[in-house]
Design an enzyme around this catalytic site. Structure first.
Site, mmCIF file in Angstrom:
data_model
loop_
_atom_site.group_PDB
_atom_site.id
_atom_site.type_symbol
_atom_site.label_atom_id
_atom_site.label_comp_id
_atom_site.label_asym_id
_atom_site.label_seq_id
_atom_site.Cartn_x
_atom_site.Cartn_y
_atom_site.Cartn_z
ATOM 1 N N GLY A 58 35.470 -22.500 54.825
ATOM 2 C CA GLY A 58 34.901 -23.839 54.772
ATOM 3 C C GLY A 58 34.889 -24.494 56.140
ATOM 4 N N ALA A 109 41.664 -18.063 52.839
ATOM 5 C CA ALA A 109 40.336 -17.597 53.273
ATOM 6 C C ALA A 109 39.252 -18.604 52.901
ATOM 7 C CB ALA A 109 40.026 -16.240 52.649
ATOM 8 N N ASP A 110 39.401 -19.260 51.758
ATOM 9 C CA ASP A 110 38.418 -20.261 51.342
ATOM 10 C C ASP A 110 38.399 -21.444 52.305
ATOM 11 O OD1 ASP A 110 37.430 -19.299 48.611
ATOM 12 O OD2 ASP A 110 39.589 -19.248 48.323
ATOM 13 N N TYR A 111 39.580 -21.950 52.617
ATOM 14 C CA TYR A 111 39.644 -23.103 53.517
ATOM 15 C C TYR A 111 39.175 -22.729 54.925
ATOM 16 C CZ TYR A 111 41.911 -26.200 50.168
ATOM 17 O OH TYR A 111 42.163 -27.011 49.090
#
Length: 419
Positions: free
Chosen positions: A183, A178-180
């Site tokens: 981003g 989810a972070d990538y």
């Protein structure tokens, strides 16, 4: 554009764009990593002494920072400012007229509490673009709840689908998915907002919740539920929309992925197995027939793949134009000639960390390619360049601020990190 064009350097798509990164591990920083790879100047603001928690996340390197930080803080300039102090907030406000973009992923309301919210920064620089990535976005009943990648994966609907039907939901490879993803969407939104600014002269806010980017990639799951009421369950390595479409073990104990997404491809697979009669008018010639008999189809494919070593199997499928590929572990990725030919692994020799293997820049552009100039810098390595050079703070002023803990004393940047 705010930043000056660097003399003698090739122009990249974001050359001349200056970004202020007020973000910590991992979504906001990854957004800035991508912008920096394509020419933007990234000024990463970190707490004095402490720095970004990402410096300690994952495998430690002898230089004192983690491999995650060395890779994802590539091309960034580190300055130390304690934004929680009035003096630190004042320094940030001095920077705002000289930047194009601010990226932040604090909990909702944090910047506002420090007197650095959107309305304040917009009044200083009406052309400012602000990208805000949080667990649940800036609005809604959950906006104040903290969020990390694992929470985004679960709330977004992805984790529920990962694993086998008789086992608990699993992690989709890495909790940072989810972070990538966020981003990526953050960088995409930032570039769109910069383009809109070219047309309107005004900046705007990009508002992203970690879970939203996960939910966005779940193909037909939303319209299928709305139309039929069907709640998709875990199906292991298989696919709900095609069969056979899964991972299969080979004779030498390795794994391959085979994707039969049409009746025509299944006809080719049946042919290469020597059982063409199963396709066309045969038992499994249609998607509907294969899907109704999914367990037997997968068992049939498994018996065939189990009779051949992986390399032979991949070669036979390639000759028959059946989509098939190895399921790689990282050691096999390092050995693969395709990765080598495309230079997907960059063996970067950094002045501070030595040689470090990192994922190379994506996407590949023929005219204005991205690049890696240095890996994650030492904490405060660019204090003198940014706070002294860009803002004009004197050595005495920096010393006074350092004595109060607002900034760190300047650490000399290596030639590779000087940007």
């Amino acid at each position: 554009m705010t930043a000056e064009l660097p003399p003698g350097q090739p122009v990249q798509p974001l050359t001349g764009i200056r970004v202020l990164e007020l973000a910590t591990f991992l979504a906001g920083p990854f957004c800035c990593t991508q912008l920096g790879e394509f020419g933007a100047e990234i000024i990463k603001v970190e707490l004095p002494v402490v720095g970004d928690p990402g410096r300690k996340y994952g495998t430690a390197h002898a230089c004192g920072d983690s491999l995650v930080f060395l890779s994802e803080a590539r091309n960034k300039k580190s300055v130390t400012i304690d934004l929680r102090t009035p003096e630190g907030a004042a320094i940030l406000k001095q920077l705002i007229p000289q930047v194009d973009v601010v990226v932040e992923n604090f909990q909702v309301g944090t910047l506002e509490k420090w007197g650095l919210g959107w309305e304040t920064l917009k009044a200083i620089n009406p052309r400012l673009v602000m990208t805000r990535i949080t667990g649940f976005g800036q609005t809604g009943p959950l906006k104040d709840r903290p969020g990390f990648g694992r929470i985004g994966n679960g709330f977004g609907g992805l984790s529920f689908l990962v694993g086998y039907p008789d086992r608990p939901p699993s992690s989709p490879g890495t909790a940072t998915t989810a972070d990538y993803l966020s981003g990526l969407y953050g960088a995409f939104g930032t570039v769109m907002a910069l383009r809109a600014r070219d047309l309107t002269g005004e900046g705007q806010v990009i508002d992203i919740g970690l879970y939203e980017t996960v939910f966005r990639i779940l193909d037909e799951i939303a319209p299928a539920f709305q139309m039929t009421g069907h709640v998709r369950q875990r199906v292991g390595p298989g696919s709900v929309n095609s069969c056979p479409h899964s991972h299969y073990q080979t004779k030498d104990g390795r794994w391959v992925g085979i994707a039969c997404s049409s009746d025509k491809i299944f006809e080719r697979l049946a042919g290469v197995t020597g059982q063409s009669e199963l396709a066309g008018e045969g038992r499994w010639g249609t998607y509907k027939a294969r899907n109704a008999d999914r367990a037997e189809v997968d068992a049939w494919v498994s018996r065939w793949t189990g009779s051949l070593d992986r390399d032979t199997l991949v070669r036979l499928c390639e000759e028959a134009q059946v989509p098939c590929g190895p399921v790689y572990a990282i050691d096999e990725i390092f050995e693969d000639p395709q990765y080598r030919a495309r230079e997907n692994i960059l063996f970067f020799n950094d002045a501070r960390a030595g040689e470090v293997a990192i994922p190379n820049v994506v996407p590949r552009m023929t005219g204005t390619p991205g690049s890696v100039k240095w890996l994650g810098p030492a904490l405060g390595a660019h204090n003198e360049e940014i706070l002294g050079g860009l803002l004009g703070l004197t050595a005495d002023e920096l010393g006074h601020l350092a004595g109060k803990g607002v900034v760190s004393l300047p650490e000399p940047a290596s030639a590779a990190q000087a940007g």
